[in-house]
Design an enzyme around this catalytic site. Structure first.
Site, PDB file in Angstrom:
ATOM      1  N   CYS A  35       6.146 -15.874 -11.464  1.00  0.00           N
ATOM      2  CA  CYS A  35       5.722 -15.138 -12.638  1.00  0.00           C
ATOM      3  C   CYS A  35       6.592 -15.433 -13.836  1.00  0.00           C
ATOM      4  O   CYS A  35       6.364 -14.904 -14.920  1.00  0.00           O
ATOM      5  CB  CYS A  35       5.600 -13.659 -12.287  1.00  0.00           C
ATOM      6  SG  CYS A  35       6.427 -12.487 -13.257  1.00  0.00           S
ATOM      7  N   CYS A 106       8.781  -8.259  -8.178  1.00  0.00           N
ATOM      8  CA  CYS A 106       9.784  -7.843  -9.169  1.00  0.00           C
ATOM      9  C   CYS A 106      10.933  -7.117  -8.473  1.00  0.00           C
ATOM     10  O   CYS A 106      12.094  -7.272  -8.847  1.00  0.00           O
ATOM     11  CB  CYS A 106       9.159  -6.927 -10.220  1.00  0.00           C
ATOM     12  SG  CYS A 106       7.976  -7.752 -11.293  1.00  0.00           S
TER      13      CYS A 106
END
Lengths: 299, 408
Positions: A35, A106
């Site tokens: 990402c 994340c």
């Protein structure tokens, strides 16, 4: 728009411990190509006690990357390095009241930054061994790398196998096309051809029953089979209860975490297999909701 | 629309979808109530609806500059139009096994082409340069009697860059190859005159030009060999079976009529607002630049890359102020893939992830533009403070070296 919890939003809009720590003696830099996020974690560690006195983060990333970084610094401040290393990415996600499946990486990045910083402090070299692929199963957040490896290591050949081994595809089933593509690719490596219509017969060898059992004997055997499975279910905070036996139809009730679980159908198949083995005859295990109405009214 | 905190919202995301024009809503409402008939029916309930659809077809025809109204086929959306066009070309010419398209198409075309590759078709993807422009010489060399169809978008949805589809269609025609263009971003923003072009097929989408979602058009030049995607009825002259979405079709007709009336406005007033927004932001924010080809693009689109920060974070902070925009960042895509358009243009990832698209419409005002101009610089500064690539007043020296994290 992602569905972010209040906590995620709060940590994004008002991040804690943003910026580098002035007297940092441990720094960890990590990034995720999936990402394009990148995170630098800096720590001030007490050399005597190894307690983390201060922690700061700098993040190039999306809302949940910033919130995860903020949460991480809050969680580890005041902990010793060894205590901090026990923090998992799930702890970070839980602290934020959960993250969308696509955003779990994340929290993984946060845990890795911590490992990198501790390695930096101890003069060790930290290597990222975590490979990340495209997200395939959105119900259970399973990526392509995990599916590929599982297929390869276990010589899987059907979508059902993949569901049973990885859970990927066990929910809404929308990713089955993607799973079939991975199967085709990985099986081709060993010269095999994926057969989408392969009649995967439930290979349950049915032992010949020695003598006809009474109803009571049958129910006892069924209970014994359920007792054998029970510890597995309880490990996932669930349970199963026998409701009725009607000829070849066995009705059970899934309770606790198993109730409403997207894997319930798969679990029922597993239970059915165990009972068939125990009884030595074919039976069908069904959720109690499927019991004929009249019986339920009387029962 | 107002936000939870009562701020009047500013909608700068018109390339994603547009507000349905109030006049369009008014035009379609009767077709939910007293005009509910099936246009195929013999009785008077259906007859009036049939006439209204005829009028809508002519309104679309006028906007596209098509020669015949029978060249307009109503569909359910732009994606259906794209699929119908490409699959029709393959079915109608079974000996031709190649497709030419570009690397920056919308997924409606790209994902279909990728799927067709698995079925054995050869797909040529034309590359773009740093400004998103195609190499026509490379394109010309690919045209052959093996190519079933060329599908190239008229305007790119992210950067707004326009492609020379008129010229490319002429080249395809000369080579005897069908030409399709996905024009969902161009229709209503640019004058279009299909009768004087070599374009065989064109897709448009209602919700991009102030009509509702759920209606689109495939323009199909008369005498183009065609195979329907949906069979099963005589609707749309058998080229798209299925009972007509009458209210939405009538709405689309009205929206096309209004787009025609506002074409001049789009080219002048909307363009002026876009230019003001873009110039002021670029001036106020260091390390930011416009992506795509600024001299040749849609009048309503500004795509600005803010270096060293990430787009989703920008959008969340803009959203808090009631400002709607979109981003090429990986994290906003749902797939976690950074924008294929920005990657194709070779934009470094520290900038690509921070690209933010502002797309305007005739319903925006200069006052809104000024509010956005005031809002953006502090947001960028706030996020750069958090960025490991950013020092006190500018990027850290040699950012790629100073911060080189271990990548998975």
């Amino acid at each position: 728009m992602w569905e972010y919890s209040e906590k995620v939003q709060e940590h994004f809009f008002s991040p804690r411990n943003a910026g580098a720590v002035d007297e940092a003696n441990a720094v960890g830099d990590v990034g995720s190509l999936a990402c394009g996020d990148a995170l630098r974690l800096s720590l001030q560690v007490d050399p005597e006690t190894e307690v983390i006195l201060d922690a700061g983060f700098q993040t190039f990333g999306c809302g949940s990357a910033i919130a995860s970084s903020s949460a991480l610094t809050e969680i580890i401040k005041g902990k010793t390095l060894d205590e901090a290393l026990k923090v998992t990415n799930q702890d970070i996600a839980d602290y934020l009241d959960g993250l969308p499946p696509e955003k779990m990486h994340c929290s993984v990045m946060g845990r890795e930054a911590l490992q990198a910083a501790v390695a930096n402090y101890r003069g060790e070299e930290w290597k990222d061994d975590h490979e990340e692929g495209a997200l395939i199963c959105k119900c259970f957040a399973i990526d392509s790398v995990l599916i590929e490896e599982t297929i390869r290591n276990n010589k899987l050949t059907t979508v059902e196998d993949v569901v049973n081994f990885t859970k990927a595809g066990g929910g809404c089933s929308a990713c089955h096309e993607g799973v079939e593509e991975i199967l085709t690719r990985v099986m081709a490596e060993s010269g095999q051809t994926f057969q989408p219509s392969a009649p995967a017969p439930v290979a349950v060898a049915i032992p010949t029953p020695t003598a006809k059992m009474t109803s009571v004997q049958r129910i006892r055997k069924i209970e014994a089979a359920l007792d054998a499975i029970r510890p597995n279910l309880q490990r996932d905070h669930g349970d199963v209860e026998l409701i009725d036996v009607d000829g070849k139809n066995i009705y059970v009730k899934m309770t606790g975490a198993c109730a409403g679980c997207q894997m319930a159908a798969v679990t029922l198949e597993g239970i059915q297999e165990c009972i068939i083995n125990e009884l030595g005859e074919f039976v069908r295990v069904m959720p109690a909701e499927l019991m004929p109405r009249a019986e339920r009214a009387h029962g | 629309m107002t936000t939870d905190t009562g701020i009047q919202g500013i909608y700068f995301d018109n390339n994603a979808t547009t507000m349905v024009a109030p006049e369009v809503v008014e035009a379609m409402l009767p077709y939910f109530t007293e005009q509910f008939g099936n246009p195929s029916s013999m009785h008077l309930f259906g007859n009036k609806v049939g006439l209204a659809i005829k009028k809508a077809r002519q309104q679309v025809q006028t906007l596209l500059g098509a020669e015949h109204d029978s060249e307009i086929v109503f569909t359910s959306c732009g994606t259906e139009s794209d699929s119908t066009a490409i699959l029709s070309a393959l079915k109608a010419q079974p000996d031709r096994k190649e497709i030419i398209t570009t690397v920056v198409e919308h997924p409606a075309v790209l994902a279909l082409c990728e799927h067709l590759e698995k079925e054995g078709y050869k797909v040529h993807y034309l590359k773009v340069d740093g400004k998103g422009r195609l190499d026509l010489e490379a394109y010309g060399k690919l045209l052959s009697d093996q190519v079933a169809i060329v599908s190239v978008m008229w305007a790119n949805n992210e950067s707004g860059t326009l492609f020379p589809v008129l010229e490319m269609a002429e080249m395809a025609k000369a080579a005897g190859v069908l030409f399709h263009t996905d024009a969902v971003q161009a229709v209503g923003k640019l004058p279009i005159d299909l009768k004087n072009s070599a374009i065989d097929m064109l897709s448009l989408s209602g919700h991009k030009l102030h009509a509702p979602k759920g209606v689109g058009v495939l323009y199909l030049r008369r005498n183009t060999r065609f195979r329907p995607l949906l069979r099963g009825g005589h609707q749309e002259r058998g080229r798209r079976a299925g009972t007509e979405n009458t209210a939405a079709i009538i709405a689309l007709g009205k929206a096309c009529e209004m787009a025609m009336e506002h074409m001049e406005h789009e080219q002048t007033v909307v363009r002026a607002m876009r230019d003001r927004l873009e110039q002021a932001i670029i001036e106020a924010v260091p390390y930011s630049f416009v992506t795509g080809d600024p001299s040749n693009r849609l009048p309503n689109t500004a795509n600005i890359a803010f270096e060293y920060i990430e787009g989703e974070a920008i959008l969340l902070l803009l959203n808090k102020l009631g400002i709607a925009a979109s981003s090429g960042s990986a994290c906003t895509s749902g797939s976690l893939e950074p924008s294929h358009v920005m990657r194709a243009m070779g934009i470094p990832y520290t900038a690509a992830h921070g690209t933010t698209r502002f797309s305007l419409s005739r319903y925006n005002t200069m006052e809104e533009v000024e509010r956005v101009i005031a809002a953006v610089p502090p947001i960028v500064a706030q996020l750069r403070k958090l960025s490991p690539y950013w020092a006190e007043n500018g990027p850290v020296e040699e950012p790629e070296k100073a911060f080189a994290p271990a990548y998975a």
